[in-house]
Scaffold this active site. Structure first.
Site, PDB file in Angstrom:
ATOM      1  N   ARG B  60      53.667   1.483 108.243  1.00 47.10           N
ATOM      2  CA  ARG B  60      53.944   0.205 108.884  1.00 47.10           C
ATOM      3  C   ARG B  60      52.698  -0.652 108.785  1.00 47.10           C
ATOM      4  O   ARG B  60      51.581  -0.149 108.913  1.00 47.10           O
ATOM      5  CB  ARG B  60      54.285   0.428 110.351  1.00 47.10           C
ATOM      6  CG  ARG B  60      55.528   1.269 110.524  1.00 47.10           C
ATOM      7  CD  ARG B  60      55.657   1.716 111.973  1.00 47.10           C
ATOM      8  NE  ARG B  60      56.794   2.636 112.101  1.00 47.10           N
ATOM      9  CZ  ARG B  60      57.050   3.327 113.199  1.00 47.10           C
ATOM     10  NH1 ARG B  60      56.254   3.217 114.258  1.00 47.10           N
ATOM     11  NH2 ARG B  60      58.085   4.118 113.246  1.00 47.10           N
ATOM     12  N   ASP B  62      50.796  -4.240 110.332  1.00 49.48           N
ATOM     13  CA  ASP B  62      50.809  -5.127 111.497  1.00 49.48           C
ATOM     14  C   ASP B  62      51.071  -6.576 111.100  1.00 49.48           C
ATOM     15  O   ASP B  62      51.001  -6.933 109.921  1.00 49.48           O
ATOM     16  CB  ASP B  62      49.447  -5.052 112.207  1.00 49.48           C
ATOM     17  CG  ASP B  62      49.254  -3.749 112.939  1.00 49.48           C
ATOM     18  OD1 ASP B  62      50.232  -3.266 113.551  1.00 49.48           O
ATOM     19  OD2 ASP B  62      48.133  -3.215 112.907  1.00 49.48           O
ATOM     20  N   TYR B 123      44.207   1.142 101.071  1.00 50.33           N
ATOM     21  CA  TYR B 123      44.108  -0.225 101.567  1.00 50.33           C
ATOM     22  C   TYR B 123      42.858  -0.873 101.007  1.00 50.33           C
ATOM     23  O   TYR B 123      41.839  -0.200 100.771  1.00 50.33           O
ATOM     24  CB  TYR B 123      43.981  -0.238 103.106  1.00 50.33           C
ATOM     25  CG  TYR B 123      45.242   0.107 103.845  1.00 50.33           C
ATOM     26  CD1 TYR B 123      46.121  -0.895 104.246  1.00 50.33           C
ATOM     27  CD2 TYR B 123      45.551   1.428 104.166  1.00 50.33           C
ATOM     28  CE1 TYR B 123      47.282  -0.590 104.947  1.00 50.33           C
ATOM     29  CE2 TYR B 123      46.709   1.741 104.869  1.00 50.33           C
ATOM     30  CZ  TYR B 123      47.569   0.721 105.253  1.00 50.33           C
ATOM     31  OH  TYR B 123      48.708   1.027 105.950  1.00 50.33           O
ATOM     32  N   ARG B 210      41.031  -1.642 109.968  1.00 48.69           N
ATOM     33  CA  ARG B 210      40.458  -2.856 110.555  1.00 48.69           C
ATOM     34  C   ARG B 210      39.305  -2.531 111.493  1.00 48.69           C
ATOM     35  O   ARG B 210      38.324  -3.284 111.577  1.00 48.69           O
ATOM     36  CB  ARG B 210      41.543  -3.647 111.280  1.00 48.69           C
ATOM     37  CG  ARG B 210      42.545  -4.289 110.315  1.00 48.69           C
ATOM     38  CD  ARG B 210      43.791  -4.786 111.013  1.00 48.69           C
ATOM     39  NE  ARG B 210      43.477  -5.737 112.073  1.00 48.69           N
ATOM     40  CZ  ARG B 210      44.358  -6.158 112.975  1.00 48.69           C
ATOM     41  NH1 ARG B 210      45.609  -5.711 112.945  1.00 48.69           N
ATOM     42  NH2 ARG B 210      43.996  -7.017 113.894  1.00 48.69           N
TER      43      ARG B 210
END
Lengths: 263, 263
Positions: B60, B62, B123, B210
């Site tokens: 998932r 954000d 990522y 993050r």
């Protein structure tokens, strides 16, 4: 071109600006929509208590064309003393929320003119070459579905390097005095699903880079043999060349001067 | 996890999708806004005469986070026979004008599940490191004005590689059963004004990338010495680490499987 210095009482600044051309009519002020020039002059005027300001650019870009490093001159009233950092950050502030910002600012050297002093312009044209439409690159690439042969495109580009009559790649709206230009660089390369066309010249005809991209694409997709580019160039006839590639793939990436205005 | 195959009468497709997370609530359906999942399921349903469809994703994302290559499973009624190209192009068509499109589609191998079969997620976090705000990269980078030392950030990242308790980098909202993860890659590199943080792991905690980016930035700007990253990790305390970097700099760039679902 004799009186191209700043007006009496004005000082000239060199600016390097970045803008997203999406939704604009391009660099130059026009009646039919919002231009980058108008937004920049409005922001500059707010910086100097609404006094009139004047700008000129190293090159005009069309509606939808982007700039990563356009060079612009900005003439500001001498009474509004500012340092280069205040100009850069103040302009970028007043340009919000528009997609225009100032990367560098510097006091111009005597006699410097953004357009007439420039000795080269560099553009990058980007093709997204895959079946699926652009998402993360929306409005910043030309989407070409059929697979392109970048090596063939690069080979065809060899015929275009140097000093030529580029009438075959000149828009009918072109206001230049003649069709002869010297193309110093025209490289085609592939990086994954991207095809980059990098072009540098002292100056370009109107739509020249987009017209070159449109014809290179004809070679890339196999509809034209590599050698056809030579005959297209020699025809000096716009109707012999390929289509004009769309504006969103084009980005001005640099302007060259004998001395770097920002160093 | 035992009954994770498609429902009776359904066939499973593997999709690789690209999306721009700007303005969405992220991948997962929620009541407070439009999700990527909802838009994809709506488009898929239109492809099969409004029959119900089911999706699940490898991970998932954000609100505001992007994906260049997310992998999703799509269970479609068997009666709606389609080939992979029709699925890819038909879905991309019905997804217009949303910034979501299908890059690849393939019939799933027996037993394949987008989430449970995945063995790695990759990522890229991108920082635009310059004084001027983003223009061409708006909504796709974290803008950091002060100059960052990418080499120091990369050195600090060495402490984080491997199997650790990542409680210091775990969001309080994280629903994972434990804080231990194995970070296989965490590389920091500079490319002009861009700083890229490339991270790969079998799986990540919520906000982990993050939060890692926010702490690496503390090293990059000189507020933390390189070695502090080790003590922050060992503290197992979210309050000891840096801020959560904003979502717009994050992009899911790949999902790994023992066998490539699209080959």
């Amino acid at each position: 071109m004799a009186n191209d210095g700043p007006a009496p009482g004005y000082t000239r600044w060199a600016l390097r600006i970045e803008y997203d051309g999406t939704g604009t009519v391009g660099w130059q002020r026009q009646n039919n929509g919002v231009s980058v020039q108008e937004r920049l002059e409005d922001a500059a005027s707010r910086l100097v208590a609404d006094a009139p300001v004047m700008t000129a650019t190293a090159g005009r870009t069309d509606a939808g064309v982007h700039a990563a490093a356009m060079v612009v001159q900005l003439d500001l009233p001498e009474t509004a003393a500012r340092d280069a950092r205040q100009i850069r950050d103040g302009l970028s502030f007043h340009l919000k929320p528009h997609r225009i910002a100032v990367l560098d600012a510097a006091a111009a050297r005597p006699g410097w003119h953004a357009r007439f002093s420039a000795v080269s312009r560099s553009y990058r044209y980007t093709i997204l070459n895959r079946p699926t439409r652009p998402v993360l690159d929306l409005d910043h690439v030309w989407h070409v579905r059929h697979e392109l042969d970048a090596e063939a495109m690069h080979a065809a580009a060899r015929f275009l390097i140097g000093r030529h009559d580029f009438s075959s790649f000149r828009a009918s709206s072109c206001q230049a005095s003649g069709p002869v230009r010297t193309l110093d660089r025209l490289d085609v390369s592939r990086s994954g699903v991207y095809i980059h066309i990098d072009a540098t010249a002292r100056s370009f005809l109107h739509h020249q880079v987009r017209n070159l991209a449109g014809s290179l694409q004809m070679v890339g997709c196999g509809r034209w043999p590599v050698e056809r580019m030579k005959s297209v160039l020699e025809a000096r006839d716009r109707r012999k060349a390929g289509p004009t590639a769309p504006p969103e793939g084009l980005c001005l990436v640099g302007v060259g001067y004998p001395e770097d205005p920002f160093s």
